[in-house]
Design a protein around this motif. Structure first.
Motif: not given
Length: 142
Positions: A41-47, A51-55, A57-72
């Motif tokens: 999953l780490e490799q997939i999320l990096l890819e 490609a600009g689908f996700v970003a 975040r580091r720190g306490r509220s870190g993790g992955y977030v969508l950069l585009k709306a699910p509709e897009d």
């Protein structure tokens, strides 16, 4: 057939689409919820990040977030990113066209004509179906 990697990429994106926009999700949460091996999953999320689908975040509220709306986010664009062309035969690929070695004439190839119809129908569905659509479709009876 799509690869396991593409299936995992779509499942990870659907997981992110389920949360409130802008909310980040830890990779471990996605891994557990979707039964995806964390290292893979780490490799997939990096890819997906490149490609600009996700970003990420580091720190306490870190993790992955969508950069585009699910509709897009279309299924087709994710599949092409992960697996490459959507074509069962090389002579039907838009971006990786190659004449079939055993084909005498594409214009009269019966096999190509059938699979061209399949390919066009498949692309039409994948290029018009978004992550948001997939969330709505899961609630419909089969």
């Amino acid at each position: 057939m799509i690869s396991q990697k593409a299936k995992y990429a779509l499942r990870a994106l659907v997981s992110l689409a389920r949360v409130e926009p802008g909310t980040s999700v830890m990779i471990g949460e996605i891994s557990r919820a979707q039964s995806i091996p964390k290292k893979f999953l780490e490799q997939i999320l990096l890819e997906l990040k490149r490609a600009g689908f996700v970003a990420s975040r580091r720190g306490r509220s870190g993790g992955y977030v969508l950069l585009k709306a699910p509709e897009d986010i279309m299924f087709g664009e994710v599949l092409r990113l992960i697996d490459g062309p959507i074509a069962p035969l090389p002579c039907l690929s838009k971006i990786a066209y190659r004449k079939c070695a055993d084909c005498q004439d594409e214009a009269s190839c019966e096999i190509r004509h059938v699979f061209e119809r399949v390919t066009l129908a498949t692309r039409a569905v994948l290029d018009s179906t978004t992550l948001a659509d997939s969330l709505r479709l899961q609630d419909l009876p089969v």
